[in-house]
Design a protein around this motif. Structure first.
Motif, PDB file in Angstrom:
ATOM      1  N   PHE A  29      33.901  28.319  33.792  1.00  0.00           N
ATOM      2  CA  PHE A  29      32.763  29.088  33.298  1.00  0.00           C
ATOM      3  C   PHE A  29      33.257  30.039  32.217  1.00  0.00           C
ATOM      4  N   TYR A  30      32.319  30.702  31.579  1.00  0.00           N
ATOM      5  CA  TYR A  30      32.671  31.514  30.413  1.00  0.00           C
ATOM      6  C   TYR A  30      32.475  33.008  30.695  1.00  0.00           C
ATOM      7  N   GLY A  31      33.156  33.796  29.887  1.00  0.00           N
ATOM      8  CA  GLY A  31      33.033  35.245  30.018  1.00  0.00           C
ATOM      9  C   GLY A  31      33.379  35.933  28.718  1.00  0.00           C
ATOM     10  N   VAL A  32      33.345  37.251  28.763  1.00  0.00           N
ATOM     11  CA  VAL A  32      33.638  38.071  27.585  1.00  0.00           C
ATOM     12  C   VAL A  32      34.687  39.116  27.956  1.00  0.00           C
ATOM     13  N   ALA A  33      35.684  39.275  27.084  1.00  0.00           N
ATOM     14  CA  ALA A  33      36.733  40.270  27.310  1.00  0.00           C
ATOM     15  C   ALA A  33      36.180  41.659  27.004  1.00  0.00           C
ATOM     16  N   GLU A  34      36.242  42.535  27.983  1.00  0.00           N
ATOM     17  CA  GLU A  34      35.693  43.868  27.826  1.00  0.00           C
ATOM     18  C   GLU A  34      36.731  44.922  28.210  1.00  0.00           C
ATOM     19  N   SER A  35      36.413  46.153  27.918  1.00  0.00           N
ATOM     20  CA  SER A  35      37.345  47.254  28.148  1.00  0.00           C
ATOM     21  C   SER A  35      36.699  48.348  28.979  1.00  0.00           C
ATOM     22  N   MET A  36      37.537  49.050  29.730  1.00  0.00           N
ATOM     23  CA  MET A  36      37.065  50.202  30.467  1.00  0.00           C
ATOM     24  C   MET A  36      36.640  51.293  29.483  1.00  0.00           C
ATOM     25  N   GLU A  37      35.439  51.791  29.632  1.00  0.00           N
ATOM     26  CA  GLU A  37      34.946  52.841  28.750  1.00  0.00           C
ATOM     27  C   GLU A  37      34.883  54.160  29.501  1.00  0.00           C
ATOM     28  N   VAL A 286      30.697  37.809  37.469  1.00  0.00           N
ATOM     29  CA  VAL A 286      32.025  37.799  38.084  1.00  0.00           C
ATOM     30  C   VAL A 286      32.922  38.706  37.246  1.00  0.00           C
ATOM     31  N   VAL A 287      33.529  39.693  37.885  1.00  0.00           N
ATOM     32  CA  VAL A 287      34.421  40.616  37.175  1.00  0.00           C
ATOM     33  C   VAL A 287      35.856  40.247  37.513  1.00  0.00           C
ATOM     34  N   ILE A 288      36.658  40.053  36.467  1.00  0.00           N
ATOM     35  CA  ILE A 288      38.040  39.606  36.634  1.00  0.00           C
ATOM     36  C   ILE A 288      38.983  40.624  35.986  1.00  0.00           C
ATOM     37  N   LYS A 289      39.903  41.124  36.769  1.00  0.00           N
ATOM     38  CA  LYS A 289      40.900  42.064  36.247  1.00  0.00           C
ATOM     39  C   LYS A 289      42.019  41.290  35.582  1.00  0.00           C
ATOM     40  N   ILE A 290      42.422  41.762  34.393  1.00  0.00           N
ATOM     41  CA  ILE A 290      43.514  41.115  33.671  1.00  0.00           C
ATOM     42  C   ILE A 290      44.600  42.129  33.362  1.00  0.00           C
ATOM     43  N   PRO A 291      45.851  41.691  33.148  1.00  0.00           N
ATOM     44  CA  PRO A 291      46.939  42.621  32.833  1.00  0.00           C
ATOM     45  C   PRO A 291      46.659  43.381  31.541  1.00  0.00           C
ATOM     46  N   PRO A 292      47.077  44.639  31.466  1.00  0.00           N
ATOM     47  CA  PRO A 292      46.838  45.413  30.235  1.00  0.00           C
ATOM     48  C   PRO A 292      47.598  44.863  29.036  1.00  0.00           C
ATOM     49  N   GLU A 293      48.702  44.153  29.293  1.00  0.00           N
ATOM     50  CA  GLU A 293      49.464  43.558  28.198  1.00  0.00           C
ATOM     51  C   GLU A 293      48.864  42.195  27.870  1.00  0.00           C
ATOM     52  N   ASN A 294      47.858  42.191  27.045  1.00  0.00           N
ATOM     53  CA  ASN A 294      47.238  40.930  26.636  1.00  0.00           C
ATOM     54  C   ASN A 294      46.854  41.019  25.166  1.00  0.00           C
ATOM     55  N   THR A 295      46.639  39.867  24.559  1.00  0.00           N
ATOM     56  CA  THR A 295      46.335  39.832  23.126  1.00  0.00           C
ATOM     57  C   THR A 295      44.893  39.430  22.851  1.00  0.00           C
ATOM     58  N   PHE A 296      44.035  39.479  23.866  1.00  0.00           N
ATOM     59  CA  PHE A 296      42.622  39.180  23.648  1.00  0.00           C
ATOM     60  C   PHE A 296      41.976  40.287  22.819  1.00  0.00           C
ATOM     61  N   LEU A 297      40.954  39.934  22.093  1.00  0.00           N
ATOM     62  CA  LEU A 297      40.195  40.910  21.319  1.00  0.00           C
ATOM     63  C   LEU A 297      39.043  41.437  22.155  1.00  0.00           C
ATOM     64  N   LEU A 298      38.687  42.676  21.930  1.00  0.00           N
ATOM     65  CA  LEU A 298      37.532  43.225  22.625  1.00  0.00           C
ATOM     66  C   LEU A 298      36.281  42.446  22.225  1.00  0.00           C
ATOM     67  N   GLY A 299      35.537  41.994  23.207  1.00  0.00           N
ATOM     68  CA  GLY A 299      34.333  41.223  22.935  1.00  0.00           C
ATOM     69  C   GLY A 299      34.570  39.738  22.730  1.00  0.00           C
ATOM     70  N   GLU A 300      35.815  39.295  22.867  1.00  0.00           N
ATOM     71  CA  GLU A 300      36.126  37.882  22.648  1.00  0.00           C
ATOM     72  C   GLU A 300      35.568  37.015  23.774  1.00  0.00           C
ATOM     73  N   LYS A 301      35.007  35.862  23.411  1.00  0.00           N
ATOM     74  CA  LYS A 301      34.519  34.903  24.404  1.00  0.00           C
ATOM     75  C   LYS A 301      35.708  34.113  24.935  1.00  0.00           C
ATOM     76  N   VAL A 302      35.791  33.976  26.269  1.00  0.00           N
ATOM     77  CA  VAL A 302      36.929  33.300  26.886  1.00  0.00           C
ATOM     78  C   VAL A 302      36.436  32.250  27.883  1.00  0.00           C
TER      79      VAL A 302
END
Length: 309
Positions: A29-37, A286-302
């Motif tokens: 399934f698909y999701g969007v990379a987001e950040s803690m605000e 579905v909320v998925i925690k990812i490591p802080p050391e990643n190269t995804f862009l904010l708002g990127e579709k994954v």
């Protein structure tokens, strides 16, 4: 007949599309990379004194973001400091007064001893015997010395009601002042993270209501993925499950994440995550925690996959 055929064809296309989506959703399934605000605000009415950052600026943990002021809080602090100073002055004045009275009585007592030393009619032993302890001046001196001791050890006083009340009032004022000063220290807003300034909603000099967002900041890299899984297969994913996150633009960019939340209600898919935008799809967040050391862009579709599907 042509209209009927067109309708049947349209229904068939929809069924095929839905079947294709469900087949895909059964494996990924698909999701969007987001950040803690983080929202920066104040519990009390304040005024913006100075803004130290600009929108989009990279900041580090401990950097000053904004300075706020509260005239009402400053008035309360000044009043508490003045009242506390008054109490301390009164105590200091009373201590000085007690010391002066004790010295004066001692001098008077010594003078009386000298005057009576040459009088044969007064036995000398009375000046050093138990009767001397009952001398009115000596009794006054002892009483004043006890009061002086209580004044100097006010925090430990239990027997002197007057002194205890003064000390209690002073302690209450001191506690109130410390709370007020702590509240004022919170008006200097410091960044708790390394991140990026998101939005700045006010200008210097403007007045802000309680809990109104003044500015926002977020981490530099995404900290979680918000995905959506179809309602027909939502029971195939659970909290604690490991999943693989793939970048849609760079297939070699992928990391492992962990499911930390599964929505408790069915919601509509965001348009961006639909394979076809002309019909609605429903599922669970579905909320998925990812490591802080990643190269995804904010708002990127994954793309999110799991071996347990």
């Amino acid at each position: 007949m042509k209209v009927l055929y067109s309708v049947l064809l349209g229904v068939l296309v929809v069924i095929v599309a839905i079947s294709f989506v469900l087949k895909g959703e059964s494996t990924h399934f698909y999701g969007v990379a987001e950040s803690m605000e983080i929202v920066v605000n104040s519990e009390n009415p304040v005024e913006i004194k100075k803004i130290h950052v600009v929108q989009g600026q990279a900041i580090s943990r401990g950097d000053t973001l904004i300075e706020l002021i509260s005239p009402e809080l400053d008035i309360k602090i000044s009043a508490a400091q003045a009242e506390l100073g008054k109490l301390k002055t009164e105590q200091a004045t009373r201590i000085a007064q007690l010391r002066a009275e004790i010295q004066q009585l001692k001098a008077q007592y010594e003078l009386n001893k000298k005057l009576t030393a040459g009088l044969k009619s007064i036995p000398q032993k009375n000046t050093v015997s138990g009767s001397d302890a009952r001398n009115p001046i000596k009794l006054q001196i002892a009483a004043l010395q006890r009061e002086l001791h209580l004044a100097l050890q006010a925090s430990k006083t239990q027997s002197d009601k007057s002194n205890s009340q003064v000390q209690l009032q002073a302690e209450q004022l001191q506690n109130e002042l410390e709370l007020l000063l702590e509240s004022r220290s919170k008006l200097l807003k410091i960044s708790p993270i390394n991140g990026i300034i998101g939005s700045i909603n006010f200008k210097e000099g403007e007045k802000i209501s309680p809990y109104t967002p003044v500015l926002t900041l977020h981490t530099k890299s995404p900290s979680f993925i918000k995905g959506y899984i179809h309602e027909n297969v939502y029971n195939k994913i659970e909290v604690g499950q490991k999943v693989r996150i793939h970048s849609m633009s760079d297939k070699s960019n992928h990391i492992q994440g962990e499911v930390v939340g599964v929505g408790s209600r069915i919601v509509e898919y965001p348009v961006r995550l639909r394979k076809r935008q002309d019909f609605q799809i429903w599922g669970r967040e579905v909320v998925i925690k990812i490591p802080p050391e990643n190269t995804f862009l904010l708002g990127e579709k994954v793309l999110i996959t799991s071996s347990r599907f």
